[in-house]
Design an enzyme around this catalytic site. Sequence first.
Site, short mmCIF file in Angstrom:
data_model
loop_
_atom_site.label_atom_id
_atom_site.label_comp_id
_atom_site.label_asym_id
_atom_site.label_seq_id
_atom_site.Cartn_x
_atom_site.Cartn_y
_atom_site.Cartn_z
N LYS A 139 -7.32 14.98 -0.11
CA LYS A 139 -7.99 15.57 -1.26
C LYS A 139 -8.03 17.09 -1.13
CE LYS A 139 -11.44 13.29 -2.95
NZ LYS A 139 -12.74 12.63 -2.72
N ARG A 170 -17.59 16.06 -1.09
CA ARG A 170 -16.77 14.84 -1.09
C ARG A 170 -15.96 14.70 0.20
NH1 ARG A 170 -13.67 14.42 -6.73
NH2 ARG A 170 -13.13 16.59 -6.31
N GLY A 205 -13.06 4.98 -2.15
CA GLY A 205 -14.40 4.41 -2.21
C GLY A 205 -14.99 4.05 -0.88
N MET A 253 -15.60 6.07 1.83
CA MET A 253 -16.54 7.03 2.40
C MET A 253 -17.41 7.62 1.29
SD MET A 253 -14.26 8.78 5.33
CE MET A 253 -13.00 9.22 4.16
N ARG A 266 -3.27 13.00 -6.39
CA ARG A 266 -2.64 12.41 -5.22
C ARG A 266 -1.50 11.53 -5.71
NH1 ARG A 266 -8.03 8.85 -3.88
NH2 ARG A 266 -8.12 7.77 -5.86
N HIS A 286 -12.90 -0.40 -8.70
CA HIS A 286 -12.73 -0.70 -7.27
C HIS A 286 -11.91 -1.96 -7.02
CE1 HIS A 286 -14.10 -2.56 -3.46
NE2 HIS A 286 -13.85 -1.33 -3.02
N SER A 293 19.82 -16.01 19.63
CA SER A 293 18.89 -15.77 18.53
C SER A 293 17.50 -15.69 19.15
CB SER A 293 18.98 -16.90 17.51
OG SER A 293 18.03 -16.68 16.49
N CYS A 346 15.19 -14.78 14.90
CA CYS A 346 14.78 -15.72 13.87
C CYS A 346 13.29 -16.01 13.94
CB CYS A 346 15.59 -17.03 13.97
SG CYS A 346 15.29 -17.92 15.51
N TYR A 385 21.64 -9.08 13.32
CA TYR A 385 20.94 -9.47 12.10
C TYR A 385 19.50 -9.83 12.40
CZ TYR A 385 21.36 -14.31 13.64
OH TYR A 385 21.24 -15.47 14.37
#
Lengths: 894, 894
Positions: B24, B94, B103, B105, B338, B454, B776, B844, B864
């Site tokens: 902020k 703030r 919300g 703090m 933001r 909220h 694997s 996997c 992979y």
Amino acid sequence: MSAVKYIYPFEEGRSSMRDLLGGKGANLAEMTHIGLPVPPGFTISTEACTAFYAQGEKLPEGLWPAALEELARLEKKAGKELGGEKDPLLVSVRSGAKFSMPGMMDTILNLGLNDQTVQAVARDTNDERFAYDCYRRFIQMFSNVVLKVDIHNFERILEGYKEDQRVRYDHELSPNSLKSVVREYKDVVLRETGRPFPQDPKEQLEMAIIAVFSSWNNQRAIVYRRQNNIPADLGTAVNVQAMVFGNTGFDSGTGVIFTRNPATGEKGLYGEYLTNAQGEDVVAGIRTPKPVAELAKDLPEAYRRLVEVGELLERHYADMQDIEFTVEHGKLYTLQTRTGKRTAAAAVKIAADLVHEGKISKPEAVMRIEPDQLTKLLHRGIDSQAKLKVMAQGLPASPGAASGAVVFDADEAQARGDKGQRVLLVRPETTPDDIHGIIAAQGILTSRGGMTCHAAIVARHMGKPCVVGCEALRIDLNRKEVLVGGTTIREGDTISIDGATGQVIMGEVPLVDPKLSGEFREILGWCDELRKIGVWANADTPGDAQKARDFGARGIGLCRTEHMFMASERLPVVQEMILAMNEKDRRTALDKLLPMQQGDFSGILQAMQGLPVTIRLLDPPLHEFLPDGEELAVDLARLRTLAEKGEKGGEAEIARKDELLKKVRALAEFNPMMGFRGCRLGVVYPEIYEMQCRAIFQAAAQLVKEGVDARPEVMIPLVGHVKELKLLRGMVERVLDEVQKATGVTLEHVMIGTMIEVPRAALTADEIATEAEFFSFGTNDLTQMTFGFSRDDAEAKFLPVYTQKGILPANPFATLDEGGVGKLVEMAVKLGRATRPGLQVGICGEHGGDPQSIDFCHRAGLDYVSCSPFRVPIARLAAAQANIAERTKVEKDK
Amino acid sequence: MSAVKYIYPFEEGRSSMRDLLGGKGANLAEMTHIGLPVPPGFTISTEACTAFYAQGEKLPEGLWPAALEELARLEKKAGKELGGEKDPLLVSVRSGAKFSMPGMMDTILNLGLNDQTVQAVARDTNDERFAYDCYRRFIQMFSNVVLKVDIHNFERILEGYKEDQRVRYDHELSPNSLKSVVREYKDVVLRETGRPFPQDPKEQLEMAIIAVFSSWNNQRAIVYRRQNNIPADLGTAVNVQAMVFGNTGFDSGTGVIFTRNPATGEKGLYGEYLTNAQGEDVVAGIRTPKPVAELAKDLPEAYRRLVEVGELLERHYADMQDIEFTVEHGKLYTLQTRTGKRTAAAAVKIAADLVHEGKISKPEAVMRIEPDQLTKLLHRGIDSQAKLKVMAQGLPASPGAASGAVVFDADEAQARGDKGQRVLLVRPETTPDDIHGIIAAQGILTSRGGMTCHAAIVARHMGKPCVVGCEALRIDLNRKEVLVGGTTIREGDTISIDGATGQVIMGEVPLVDPKLSGEFREILGWCDELRKIGVWANADTPGDAQKARDFGARGIGLCRTEHMFMASERLPVVQEMILAMNEKDRRTALDKLLPMQQGDFSGILQAMQGLPVTIRLLDPPLHEFLPDGEELAVDLARLRTLAEKGEKGGEAEIARKDELLKKVRALAEFNPMMGFRGCRLGVVYPEIYEMQCRAIFQAAAQLVKEGVDARPEVMIPLVGHVKELKLLRGMVERVLDEVQKATGVTLEHVMIGTMIEVPRAALTADEIATEAEFFSFGTNDLTQMTFGFSRDDAEAKFLPVYTQKGILPANPFATLDEGGVGKLVEMAVKLGRATRPGLQVGICGEHGGDPQSIDFCHRAGLDYVSCSPFRVPIARLAAAQANIAERTKVEKDK
């Protein structure tokens, strides 16, 4: 002819050629070489056996022609001809592998006899009884071994004649009876095999050689090799040797001697013989033989020669020898010599004596003793204070005492043993076919046989208590009972035997701990000079700690605290602590436990004063201290069903058990081994560990005040991440600080360290060493997690198959898996010492008492091994052997 | 004064200084820098917060004097004085951490008001209502946040006045009512704290700064950080800023906008505002605000300016912005900007659009999307064919559909959620205190609040379905019921919500799989160009395989065969096989299973034609296919008790269950995870694996005959020793050979390999690679064994404490533990490839779908990752990000 040389006459071999000629062949050659009276013969090599199997159980090309050539030379040396019409040559065909496997493979004596040659022998020896005795023995042996005819077919016939003639021993049968026996034997062969008994001696020889090779892979040999870790691919040699005869009358005989007493190690000829008998009679234990000392009276010249030969062979091999001999019409022949198997006590005494006699060095003496064998010396005996109901007296064939339920056959012994029952195998005699029952039994008792009979040899080798030749026993195998004095013992009744005295005792007996002999202590002293790695012990009680110290332990590597929680007067308090709903209630219960724990630690620290005591904080999951959930559930189901059916008054019990079951369920785990245990308990419930540390430090502080040098080391179990240890170390240090302040005592020797038993701990040992002053490898758990084997499940379900199929060379919980677990150990030592060069590193898993694993620990550079008190002497020996072996290797490599 | 600079006026900061100034503060500074209308102010740095905690929650030395100096400069800029008698300066105080924690703090507005300055404000603004509205807000906020007075004390008073005056909204209260409210508020403070409400504005300021710092460690902030993996040691900054007022009348207002629609990504201003209100009114969701488009009518000039500012900020930050604004008497102020949080769908669309608009590059677009967020796009929706009983309509605040039992408070949600129940949290509105309930719930439904309230923000961030502002709901928290239309829904009743449409539906609803948007497919296409590591999927059925392929999987990395055994029509045959006493009976049962398995494999191989399908042979312990032992035992206890009580006819059932229980017991294990499972089954019962291989190869051969390119890879599970693999590989090859001969088909693409899931396999990967064509990594089991954590037990018993205490940074079953498990993976890759350079290596375990773990797999050089079909898109994205991050790092290092 084959390009490969498969056949070696005795003149060509030496004792160093065991790999090629087998033990028996190499020693026959050696004895021939040094001029002892050995009947001539030759050895077909183990390479021939390997080739035999490689070619699908066929004699390799060229072998048989070569054997015939060698046979011709043998005939020349013996001056006799196989199948000859006059004075025919008879031979023995005997197996002989690199490592002795007594009685496991096949042997054929008197080969060369047939319907013609038997008459020639009778004529030449002027002894028809002898000739037909040999022939009936040969048919029986050959038919059993080569033609696979069940031996009971023959035994029944022989027993029948003995009963008819009212004689006790085979040699009492008349020549005519023996001729009838032979006739009936041949009928059996024709009936059972569809072919007449082979009459061509050369055909007999070829068949016998093949049969001996085949016997390498018979069932009992396979079992024996597995039991003794003998590789399956070595193969056996075959020895073909001119026969000499111990059954040519009462100026003949045969026997087995040791150059020292194989049970005690006492110097002097020791053994047994039978007059007018062949070798198999002694070994099989069918007739009870005479002590060899009596040979001095019976045949003094042969005895004098035997003493000479014994001394010569012992000096030559620089070790106690086990010698087979035959006397033929007063002349001594040596048929086999080998380094004699012996009890642990004898091994120790002989090794010490040979050093004292200047025959071997101290390191040689140390290397002579098999560490595993020592367990036998550490077996418990019968309490001398105990009142025993001795029922009978037999020969003390293998020391140690055992109690168990009587069983009469090997299969039953195995079946009950598999279920965890302690059994005693009771037999008239044992044969190699009984091997699985002997393995399964606590001890062996036979009514026949002498100190060198099958049961005695095998039991001594395994370190199992054994009493043989107990002729007072009247065993009825059919009814499964044994009559002794007036008492009938039935299958399942409990009796005891004392293998050190030969006593057979009614019921169970109280056992006491062993004492170490002077020679044993002396050799262990040499071991301590010769070893590099330290030997500590695992002990949870002051008594065990004292025992460990007496056996030479230089510290306690693992003092478990959970057994202390299990004591019956404490368990309710422990349960109160576990069932507490909050920290406050938990602390209230813990406060009650603290003085108890403090007392435990005080006793151990005192017993070990001046030496380190590594105390592991609580390790097992808490549910181990609670009742079993399923039992509770079953109980509840019963109570509830009763209540449904109108039974009154159970409500309170139901409510109580229901409540308890809920707690038990809340704590239950899917895989407790990897669950909420070890330092995880300490992280979640720090107050438990805090109480334990307070108890340790308060105990130590009090002792220091009293002038006792108490040295506790606090060990945090199951650490996998350095932050666990960091957190708990902070707590330990805080408590130490508090106790020091409160008591005014400074505890100088406190160390804080951790078990390395989770693979992650080994992998991150560099990080963990930042917070640990010592590592102790918990190789039981480390093995479990590295393999992913839950030990209890694996050993019950699949590990036997794994070792049987050769997937694993041994049970990795008995012998440390160097390729996997060992890699982690080495990694952890290296990483840990890189962070903290002075890091103390030990092992406290069961592997710490296993000789092969101790060798690994030595090589891996550990500071000490810690094992159960009774294995401390073994570990001291193994530690010395590891160091000697390494030095020998270094010198060789130079 | 302190040597450290803790305070930065907005003019001195920049957006790059987030670490120091918080998000902020940095953005307020940036906006000031680029000339936007930001009320003046200054930021106290996060370093000051760290120092605050380091000194035991005290302001660091010199901070307060420096703040007073900066305040003086602020007063000069604003031309007002804090506590001034005329036109007094009011400020907001703030919080603002590096990472947004909406919300979580504390914030205080209108600071500087007291009994004097409120009158000055009333006088200066000529608006007594406004002045006292500010004052009562300030007292309430300050008392709640700083003085810890329960907010309900104030709410009750305000509600009372509103009821008395029969008004709906706060701003409708008369000045006199507000004065009375203020008076009663102050009484509450005196009563609850024992001190009057502080009147000195500088004391107010100092207390407020301390309170904001303290709020960094309030309970909900801690929970939020844990949930979002925000480090606990960052601290928050404090922003002190001159107030502007949205509550000065209907030419004023306050709101929050996004520069694009945060739910869909659609371009254009999106958001809400309230006239005559302060910021908290919008965020708290107490009044339902108006869409921002209406501002164009209400305050056209302010709206025009807002559009301009939005465009400017989006261009400046090259990303969608979330902007807080206030209009004071028609003049626009920007109070915060933001980068806006957005749904996954929006994130994807925005990233793609920004590339199309030429504002960012493809790699930048790929890096913009949080992989974990994508799960939300892959959530199931309600089947469009389903007939729904829609009860009400709310705002579609977070997409996805959910069904569950209604609960009315967060604690109940958590309690039921912990028991595994699916719940929907239904609240008038949510507050940060409800965070644990939101985490536990399947979805959130509120009767109040807008798209930026909220509940909406938090739910979108978590990817949970959420419907807000559903005003038709009449929630009675005391009676725990909600009235909607004529229907009463009680706690525990099941309802459903559709967060994509805002519908609230009676009962459970059928769900369908999601479809990928065009932009999503486009970005995933870029990902495939940008990634190096392959993405495969874990799938056990043809349907799953097809889904995986649709989502872009290039193979099946794990096809489990045990689920196939569990199907209800097969289980009896499987049990027959397990309970068979010998191999023959086992084979009979297996013969019945073979055609079924063949059908399974055929379907999967067909679905994946041309791509590899890795089939794992049977893995779980056999007892998993049998009934539970304890249930059986309890059942038996009940039946037996009944029989004892004389009930007849249960004998057969008792006998049957007793027999079954015996088998179950024989198979029961202490630690099944490490027991008789995996290839250990294959070693002991080769016929089971043999059947499976036959089914695989017969299926493949048949397909090849039909022209389908079937590519099975046979995977042996739980190998720890190369000899296990060698033995089983021999069997697989033999069966392959037999099937090829029988069918005349050559299967060209068959590979045989193993899972690496036991630490020993990783440690001896060089040996294992001699027999494996692929590895694997089964990182679930590998993590279990490396840590010694039984997952089920650990997650229930101690892992939460471990992450909470910071011992572990994350649950190692969710994110691969690089320090320990990762070390084994790297070791295995290196050793394996050293033996077999072409070795195919994949993963996997569940980690294969976790972005952070995928990054590790990329770095470790795996070929992979394989994950569940729904995570394939996430894995493609994460794989690309891993490669981009590495290239960026390489370029940076140049």
